[in-house]
Design a protein around this motif. Structure first.
Motif, short mmCIF file in Angstrom:
data_model
loop_
_atom_site.label_atom_id
_atom_site.label_comp_id
_atom_site.label_asym_id
_atom_site.label_seq_id
_atom_site.Cartn_x
_atom_site.Cartn_y
_atom_site.Cartn_z
N UNK A 1 0.84 -1.20 0.00
CA UNK A 1 0.00 0.00 0.00
C UNK A 1 0.88 1.26 0.00
N UNK A 2 0.53 2.18 -0.89
CA UNK A 2 1.23 3.47 -1.07
C UNK A 2 2.65 3.31 -1.64
N UNK A 3 3.01 2.12 -2.13
CA UNK A 3 4.34 1.90 -2.70
C UNK A 3 4.46 2.53 -4.09
N UNK A 4 5.62 3.12 -4.35
CA UNK A 4 5.97 3.58 -5.69
C UNK A 4 6.82 2.50 -6.36
N UNK A 5 7.21 2.72 -7.61
CA UNK A 5 8.07 1.77 -8.31
C UNK A 5 9.40 1.64 -7.58
N UNK A 6 9.96 2.76 -7.14
CA UNK A 6 11.26 2.70 -6.45
C UNK A 6 11.15 1.98 -5.11
N UNK A 7 9.98 2.03 -4.47
CA UNK A 7 9.78 1.30 -3.20
C UNK A 7 9.84 -0.21 -3.44
N UNK A 8 9.26 -0.65 -4.56
CA UNK A 8 9.34 -2.07 -4.92
C UNK A 8 10.81 -2.48 -5.08
N UNK A 9 11.57 -1.65 -5.79
CA UNK A 9 12.98 -1.97 -6.05
C UNK A 9 13.78 -1.97 -4.74
N UNK A 10 13.51 -0.99 -3.86
CA UNK A 10 14.23 -0.91 -2.59
C UNK A 10 13.97 -2.15 -1.72
N UNK A 11 12.73 -2.65 -1.76
CA UNK A 11 12.39 -3.83 -0.97
C UNK A 11 13.18 -5.05 -1.44
N UNK A 12 13.34 -5.17 -2.75
CA UNK A 12 14.13 -6.29 -3.31
C UNK A 12 15.61 -6.10 -2.98
N UNK A 13 16.09 -4.87 -3.12
CA UNK A 13 17.50 -4.59 -2.80
C UNK A 13 17.82 -4.86 -1.33
N UNK A 14 16.84 -4.58 -0.47
CA UNK A 14 17.05 -4.80 0.97
C UNK A 14 17.29 -6.28 1.26
N UNK A 15 16.58 -7.15 0.56
CA UNK A 15 16.73 -8.59 0.75
C UNK A 15 18.02 -9.10 0.11
N UNK A 16 18.33 -8.58 -1.08
CA UNK A 16 19.46 -9.11 -1.86
C UNK A 16 20.80 -8.45 -1.52
N UNK A 17 20.76 -7.25 -0.99
CA UNK A 17 22.01 -6.57 -0.64
C UNK A 17 22.63 -5.79 -1.78
N UNK A 18 22.23 -6.07 -3.02
CA UNK A 18 22.73 -5.32 -4.17
C UNK A 18 21.82 -5.58 -5.37
N UNK A 19 22.15 -4.96 -6.51
CA UNK A 19 21.32 -5.08 -7.70
C UNK A 19 21.33 -6.51 -8.24
N UNK A 20 20.12 -7.00 -8.59
CA UNK A 20 20.04 -8.31 -9.24
C UNK A 20 19.33 -8.20 -10.60
N UNK A 21 18.94 -6.97 -10.98
CA UNK A 21 18.38 -6.76 -12.32
C UNK A 21 18.80 -5.38 -12.81
#
Length: 458
Positions: free
Chosen positions: A365-385
């Motif tokens: 809720x209330x997420x932007x596109x960059x919020x989606x990316x930040x959530x993935x980066x938080x889990x992975x520690x760095x860029x995976x795409x």
């Protein structure tokens, strides 16, 4: 003067093109069929040539083995026969006649051979040759790895299978709700729901089998709510000695799927999430129902081992697609497997994330596109795409009103933030909107077409 001359040339070219189209339309179906059989890549002509060469070598071998005696006698007989024919029939008649008869027998024999082959299949000769051409085209498609779960991944696969047969879907096994959750609790099998959806999405136009696998029982003690596909996978797991990977492979053969479907891990993974109000929620189905803002997500066990086949697929891939799907319960659970994260980081190939069109209550809720990316980066520690695919045109007003009642809104594209994180943005119209129900989803064919076009440019 120059303009009129140019116009005349263009007019003649158009007339020529029209004549060619008319000729192709008047071409008999049998001729078109034969031309298709001669298309490159079918591996028909080369095998016929090799077979003919083999026959000649067999004859030659037998002749040499018998010290050429039969060959000499055969040549003498043929010589006498030809001499007899040419003395009675002029060479300008007997030569072309024999040549045309040979061509006729060759074509007739090959035609009957192909008819005999096609009788073993449903449909006519044209269907078979088209099937062979399509099979060759799909087998030459790129090796694609699609990572996710839920309806989003199955939607993507439904479109991708039109472009390649070299698809590997890596699917989350964290589901603990519905039929999958019940089977998981009662029998101890890994949740089969998302696996089943992906297999049916990749099925090679086996409509009846697909409907059978998706059929959900409406009555019966213990059966109600279960899908046939879930029960089939559960039974197959027991038959294969509790080997879920083998059960999926056997079920995939039944559905004749294009590509492979693999679980991210064979561990009994259970999700947990910490919310911004300090609540700690366990279980995938409970996380969304909790209705809070997720600040951290993980799983038990904390470091589940990856399926080796999944790691091998990533290593051999030409193209990796992550999503679409529920961010925290479909996409990220795959990335909680450390070896999959590391394999994605090391991949030096085009990698793209397909962002959801709408926000999801209890998750984004209330997420932007960059919020989606930040959530993935938080889990992975760095860029995976490398890039993110975002829907260009917003939904219609009726659809927006319909989703607003569920507290869902379009995911806002904050371009500057996305670019600041180092990602390219791919804007495209990949949405499918049902005018009756006002439901929104990704359109399988449009989504696949855009993704393959982007891959072709990278």
């Amino acid at each position: 003067m120059r303009i009129s001359l140019l116009e005349q040339i263009l007019r003649k070219i158009k007339i020529k093109q029209r004549d060619l189209i008319n000729i192709s339309q008047k071409t008999p179906k049998k001729v078109n069929r034969w031309m298709k059989w001669l298309s490159p890549g079918l591996l028909i002509k080369r095998w016929l040539f090799i077979s003919s060469t083999g026959v000649l070598l067999i004859v030659l071998g037998l002749a040499i083995w018998s010290k050429l005696t039969p060959v000499n006698r055969l040549l003498e007989l043929i010589s006498q026969l030809l001499e007899s024919i040419t003395t009675r029939v002029p060479s300008y008649i007997s030569g072309p006649g024999a040549f045309l008869l040979g061509i006729f027998l060759l074509l007739w024999g090959q035609n009957r051979t192909l008819v005999s082959i096609t009788e073993a299949f449903s449909g006519g000769d044209q269907e078979l040759v088209d099937r062979l051409l399509n099979h060759r085209r799909l087998n030459r498609g790129p090796k694609i790895v699609a990572i996710g779960g839920g309806t989003g991944l199955s939607t993507l696969l439904r479109g991708l299978k039109q472009y390649s047969a070299n698809i590997t879907a890596i699917v989350t096994v964290a589901d603990d709700g519905g039929s999958s959750g019940r089977l998981r609790e009662e029998i101890g099998v890994l949740p089969p729901g998302d696996i089943r959806n992906c297999m049916t999405a990749l099925a090679d136009e086996e409509k009846l089998l697909t409907e059978l696998f998706q059929y959900r029982f409406q009555a019966g003690d213990g059966l109600i709510g279960h899908s046939f596909g879930n029960l089939f996978l559960t039974a197959m797991t027991a038959i294969t000695g509790k080997d879920f990977e083998k059960a999926i492979a056997a079920s995939s053969k039944v559905l004749a799927i294009r590509g492979k479907v693999l679980p991210a891990t064979l561990s009994d993974v259970r999700l947990w999430a910490k919310l911004d109000d300090s609540r700690f929620i366990e279980g995938e189905s409970h996380i969304t129902d909790a209705g809070g803002n997720i600040v951290q997500i993980g799983c038990f066990p904390s470091n589940p081992p990856a399926l080796p086949a999944a790691l091998q697929a990533i290593k051999e891939a030409n193209y990796i697609i992550i999503g679409p799907g529920s961010l925290y319960t479909s996409v990220i659970p795959n990335l909680l497997v450390p070896e999959i994260r590391e394999a994605l980081k090391k991949a030096k190939i085009p990698r793209i994330y397909v962002c959801n069109i709408m926000t999801q209550p209890g998750e984004t809720q209330s997420y932007t596109v960059s919020d989606h990316i930040k959530a993935i980066n938080q889990v992975c520690g760095q860029k995976i795409f490398d890039a993110v695919l975002v829907q260009r045109v917003p939904p219609s007003s009726p659809a927006l009103e319909h989703y607003a009642l569920e507290d869902c809104y379009p995911v806002f594209l904050d371009k500057e933030n996305v670019k600041g994180l180092g990602y390219r943005i791919v804007l495209a119209n990949v949405m499918d909107e049902d005018s009756i129900t006002n439901k929104i989803s990704h359109h399988p064919q449009r989504l696949a077409r855009v993704l393959l076009r982007w891959y072709g440019k990278n």
